[in-house]
Design an enzyme around this catalytic site. Structure first.
Site, short mmCIF file in Angstrom:
data_model
loop_
_atom_site.label_atom_id
_atom_site.label_comp_id
_atom_site.label_asym_id
_atom_site.label_seq_id
_atom_site.Cartn_x
_atom_site.Cartn_y
_atom_site.Cartn_z
N LEU A 157 9.12 -22.52 -91.45
CA LEU A 157 7.79 -22.04 -91.09
C LEU A 157 7.08 -21.38 -92.27
O LEU A 157 7.67 -20.58 -92.98
CB LEU A 157 7.91 -21.02 -89.94
CG LEU A 157 6.62 -20.33 -89.51
CD1 LEU A 157 5.73 -21.27 -88.72
CD2 LEU A 157 6.93 -19.09 -88.67
N HIS A 207 -0.40 -0.49 -82.72
CA HIS A 207 -0.12 -1.35 -83.89
C HIS A 207 1.39 -1.49 -84.09
O HIS A 207 1.89 -2.56 -84.43
CB HIS A 207 -0.76 -0.76 -85.15
CG HIS A 207 -2.25 -0.65 -85.07
ND1 HIS A 207 -3.04 -1.69 -84.64
CD2 HIS A 207 -3.11 0.38 -85.33
CE1 HIS A 207 -4.32 -1.31 -84.66
NE2 HIS A 207 -4.39 -0.06 -85.08
N ASP A 264 -5.49 -9.17 -81.13
CA ASP A 264 -6.40 -8.10 -80.71
C ASP A 264 -5.86 -7.34 -79.51
O ASP A 264 -5.14 -7.89 -78.69
CB ASP A 264 -7.78 -8.71 -80.39
CG ASP A 264 -8.87 -7.66 -80.38
OD1 ASP A 264 -8.65 -6.54 -80.91
OD2 ASP A 264 -9.94 -7.93 -79.83
C1 FPP Z 1 -6.30 -5.42 -83.49
O1 FPP Z 1 -6.18 -4.50 -82.44
C2 FPP Z 1 -5.18 -5.36 -84.43
C3 FPP Z 1 -5.26 -4.97 -85.75
C4 FPP Z 1 -6.51 -4.56 -86.38
C5 FPP Z 1 -4.07 -4.90 -86.61
C6 FPP Z 1 -3.00 -5.91 -86.42
C7 FPP Z 1 -1.78 -5.43 -87.08
C8 FPP Z 1 -0.52 -5.53 -86.60
C9 FPP Z 1 -0.18 -6.24 -85.34
C10 FPP Z 1 0.62 -4.89 -87.31
C11 FPP Z 1 1.00 -5.37 -88.65
C12 FPP Z 1 1.08 -6.82 -88.84
C13 FPP Z 1 2.07 -7.53 -89.44
C14 FPP Z 1 1.80 -8.93 -89.81
C15 FPP Z 1 3.45 -7.01 -89.69
P1 FPP Z 1 -7.33 -3.40 -82.23
O2 FPP Z 1 -6.85 -2.16 -82.90
O3 FPP Z 1 -8.62 -3.96 -82.70
O4 FPP Z 1 -7.32 -3.25 -80.68
P2 FPP Z 1 -8.55 -2.80 -79.76
O5 FPP Z 1 -9.53 -3.93 -79.79
O6 FPP Z 1 -7.90 -2.64 -78.42
O7 FPP Z 1 -9.07 -1.51 -80.31
#
Ligand code: FPP
Length: 246
Positions: free
Chosen positions: A131, A37, A20
């Site tokens: 893994l 992201h 997050d």
């Molecule tokens: C949460 O941050 C994150 C996500 C919803 C997406 C996670 C995806 C990635 C890290 C990239 C792709 C993954 C892989 C496995 C290659 P948020 O956007 O909710 O952050 P915020 O709470 O600050 O708004």
């Protein structure tokens, strides 16, 4: 924390992570959310590497929740594109490192391009014995429980299973996580103290670890720190301390 400082005797077998803080990281850097992201993919790379280094056997990452479909279409599209690119770019690297990939979630709801690339990567790495990396995509804990109940209801109706057989073990067999041990450690970055519909069934006895660090800033050294913290905890599974020590 450095790799060498980690006590290798009590490495959690399965670590799950709620990644997050991408959006806030981007905001702090004056960038559009998608750059958060993008940077998050770097964090994934480092953490996967670190997990392999210290001998974690299963790593489950919450990459996209059922609820994430409610985000603006632009962001969802960009995330899907990022996912495809990350899979395409990293599959050979994962394969070389003996990592096998698996996915849990409502994969049929993902764009076809994601499904195809994912399937390719899963097949390519299927025989690997290092893994086990599990991506939770279009996933939520309640979703999988509802799906399991539907399947079980059907099988009860068709007399494939009997009511007397219903127990925790059987329910576990109807979940997409079947075959994975329950996580021993759940990490959430980004400073929120919530489980957010992740692995609800599986985390009954899991140790929870929260960090303020935003996901794009997270690296393997931070994972080692979390593992170190985990190692200081006493896991009682409902028993008393005295019972555990004998
Ligand atoms: C949460 O941050 C994150 C996500 C919803 C997406 C996670 C995806 C990635 C890290 C990239 C792709 C993954 C892989 C496995 C290659 P948020 O956007 O909710 O952050 P915020 O709470 O600050 O708004």
């Amino acid at each position: 924390m450095h790799f060498k400082e980690v006590n290798k005797d009590r490495i959690p077998q399965h670590v799950a992570i709620i990644m997050d803080g991408n959006g806030r990281w981007a905001e702090q850097h004056g960038l559009d959310r998608i750059f958060g992201h993008k940077e998050g993919v770097e964090a994934v790379r480092s953490v996967v590497e670190g997990a392999g280094e210290i001998g974690i056997q299963y790593l489950t990452l919450y990459a996209f929740s059922t609820e994430n479909w409610n985000r603006p279409k632009d962001e969802v599209d960009a995330l899907m594109g990022l996912l495809v690119r990350a899979i395409v770019a990293e599959t050979e690297n994962l394969h070389k490192n003996n990592v096998s990939l698996r996915a849990i979630g409502d994969l049929a709801s993902m764009p076809v391009e994601v499904q195809q690339n994912l399937e390719g990567a899963i097949t390519r790495t299927a025989e690997n014995t290092g893994l086990r990396l599990v991506l939770a995509l279009s996933y939520s804990g309640r979703w999988e429980i509802v799906e399991a109940v539907k399947k079980m209801a059907n099988e009860l109706k068709n007399a494939k299973i009997d009511k007397s057989e219903l127990n925790e073990e059987l329910i576990g067999k109807y979940l997409p996580t079947f075959g994975l041990p329950d996580p021993e450690l759940l990490i959430r970055t980004g400073g929120e103290y919530r489980v957010s519909n992740f692995l609800l069934w599986q985390i009954a006895y899991t140790e929870l670890y929260f960090t303020q660090k935003l996901w794009p800033d997270y690296r393997k050294e931070d994972l080692f720190e979390a593992v170190n913290d985990f190692q200081t905890r006493e896991r009682r599974f409902g028993k008393t301390s005295e019972q555990i020590r004998i």
